[in-house]
Every structure is written in C-alpha cells, then in structure tokens.
Design a protein around this motif. Sequence first.
Motif, mmCIF file in Angstrom:
data_model
loop_
_atom_site.group_PDB
_atom_site.id
_atom_site.type_symbol
_atom_site.label_atom_id
_atom_site.label_comp_id
_atom_site.label_asym_id
_atom_site.label_seq_id
_atom_site.Cartn_x
_atom_site.Cartn_y
_atom_site.Cartn_z
ATOM 1 N N TYR A 128 0.805 -1.086 0.068
ATOM 2 C CA TYR A 128 -0.037 -0.030 -0.129
ATOM 3 C C TYR A 128 0.986 1.311 0.234
ATOM 4 O O TYR A 128 1.910 1.527 0.756
ATOM 5 N N TYR A 129 0.449 2.158 -0.748
ATOM 6 C CA TYR A 129 1.160 3.400 -0.788
ATOM 7 C C TYR A 129 0.268 4.606 -0.587
ATOM 8 O O TYR A 129 -0.868 4.652 -1.277
ATOM 9 N N ALA A 130 0.714 5.741 0.257
ATOM 10 C CA ALA A 130 -0.118 7.008 0.224
ATOM 11 C C ALA A 130 0.123 7.638 -1.095
ATOM 12 O O ALA A 130 1.029 7.576 -1.623
ATOM 13 N N ASP A 131 -0.907 8.206 -1.424
ATOM 14 C CA ASP A 131 -0.865 9.102 -2.886
ATOM 15 C C ASP A 131 0.331 9.753 -2.722
ATOM 16 O O ASP A 131 0.890 10.213 -3.944
ATOM 17 N N SER A 132 0.882 10.645 -1.707
ATOM 18 C CA SER A 132 1.932 11.234 -1.762
ATOM 19 C C SER A 132 3.158 10.683 -2.243
ATOM 20 O O SER A 132 4.082 11.553 -2.422
ATOM 21 N N VAL A 133 3.215 9.463 -2.106
ATOM 22 C CA VAL A 133 4.600 8.710 -2.569
ATOM 23 C C VAL A 133 4.464 7.686 -3.584
ATOM 24 O O VAL A 133 5.422 7.320 -4.034
ATOM 25 N N LYS A 134 3.046 7.573 -3.870
ATOM 26 C CA LYS A 134 2.924 6.714 -5.048
ATOM 27 C C LYS A 134 3.654 6.829 -6.336
ATOM 28 O O LYS A 134 3.727 7.920 -6.683
ATOM 29 N N GLY A 135 4.453 6.056 -6.822
ATOM 30 C CA GLY A 135 5.117 6.047 -8.154
ATOM 31 C C GLY A 135 6.734 6.464 -7.906
ATOM 32 O O GLY A 135 7.427 6.505 -8.855
ATOM 33 N N ARG A 136 6.892 6.961 -6.798
ATOM 34 C CA ARG A 136 8.210 7.346 -6.184
ATOM 35 C C ARG A 136 8.702 6.521 -5.190
ATOM 36 O O ARG A 136 10.010 6.346 -5.303
ATOM 37 N N PHE A 137 8.122 5.898 -4.311
ATOM 38 C CA PHE A 137 8.597 5.183 -3.441
ATOM 39 C C PHE A 137 8.318 3.524 -3.421
ATOM 40 O O PHE A 137 7.261 3.345 -4.004
ATOM 41 N N THR A 138 9.170 2.812 -3.127
ATOM 42 C CA THR A 138 8.960 1.395 -3.157
ATOM 43 C C THR A 138 9.114 0.543 -1.901
ATOM 44 O O THR A 138 10.527 1.024 -1.506
ATOM 45 N N ILE A 139 8.376 -0.002 -1.535
ATOM 46 C CA ILE A 139 8.651 -0.863 -0.227
ATOM 47 C C ILE A 139 8.790 -2.195 -0.428
ATOM 48 O O ILE A 139 8.011 -2.855 -1.477
ATOM 49 N N SER A 140 9.796 -3.045 0.143
ATOM 50 C CA SER A 140 10.157 -4.229 -0.266
ATOM 51 C C SER A 140 10.460 -4.974 1.058
ATOM 52 O O SER A 140 10.726 -4.222 2.198
ATOM 53 N N ARG A 141 10.551 -6.246 1.253
ATOM 54 C CA ARG A 141 11.038 -6.717 2.653
ATOM 55 C C ARG A 141 12.011 -8.099 2.058
ATOM 56 O O ARG A 141 11.749 -8.745 1.314
ATOM 57 N N ASP A 142 12.711 -8.224 3.170
ATOM 58 C CA ASP A 142 13.597 -9.496 3.088
ATOM 59 C C ASP A 142 13.467 -10.252 4.261
ATOM 60 O O ASP A 142 14.125 -9.934 5.295
ATOM 61 N N ASN A 143 12.522 -11.201 4.210
ATOM 62 C CA ASN A 143 12.525 -12.044 5.440
ATOM 63 C C ASN A 143 13.696 -12.905 5.768
ATOM 64 O O ASN A 143 13.584 -13.187 7.105
ATOM 65 N N ALA A 144 14.529 -13.132 4.924
ATOM 66 C CA ALA A 144 15.748 -13.946 5.295
ATOM 67 C C ALA A 144 16.491 -12.919 6.268
ATOM 68 O O ALA A 144 17.159 -13.549 7.174
#
Length: 117
Positions: free
Chosen positions: A59-75
Amino acid sequence: QVQLLESGGGLVQAGGSRRLSCAASGFTFSNYAIGWFRQAPGKERELIARISWRDSSTYYADSVKGRFTISRDNANNTVYLQMSSLTPEDTAVYYCRVVFTTGVTYWGQGTQVTVSS
C-alpha cells in the motif's frame, strides 16, 4: 525484546534517491506486516507505505505513489523503503512500525531525511 532499527537517512538533493532500512528483531518477522511512516515538522505522523506478511502486497499513500517502493527480506528480517524523485516536501523523520495481533505496537526510533532544494 522487540526492536525496530531504521537507518539510511541523511541529506539528499531534490530529485535524488535514498534507501531506508528497517531491521527487526525479537519477533517472528515474516508473520507481520510492516509500515513506514513519516512525520514532518509541525505535522502529524502519516502512513506512507505498508507491506503485508502473507504475500508482500503493498500500500502507498498518494503522496509517495510512483516514487517510493517498499520491499521486505524475510531472510534478513529487514524492510526497505526505496525513495526516488525526492522533493523538499519529503523532508521528515521516517519510522517503521509493527502491530502485533494483540494490538501491541512497536516503533523504531526514526531516521531523519532532509531534502535540499
């Protein structure tokens, strides 16, 4: 004990990029969604990105959508926030947060991002 440790903040020029990290410990990281928030001076803390535990949906807020990317590394028990096309309006303290099924909430200490014009 539960800990969230943000890193990667600093001073960046407008138009630049920065990657923030949130290193987690003390709980089963892969079982929980993680959110990134930010708080600018004089403003309320706001949710800007969130990544689920089940399928890493985002999910992204409109203020950052298209500019920010969230990801996770569970390892490595880490969530990242890749920020690009930064503007002075992105200047804030950035926090990560986890909410357990009991409702107990943990925040990191925050990392300052300052975008110069």
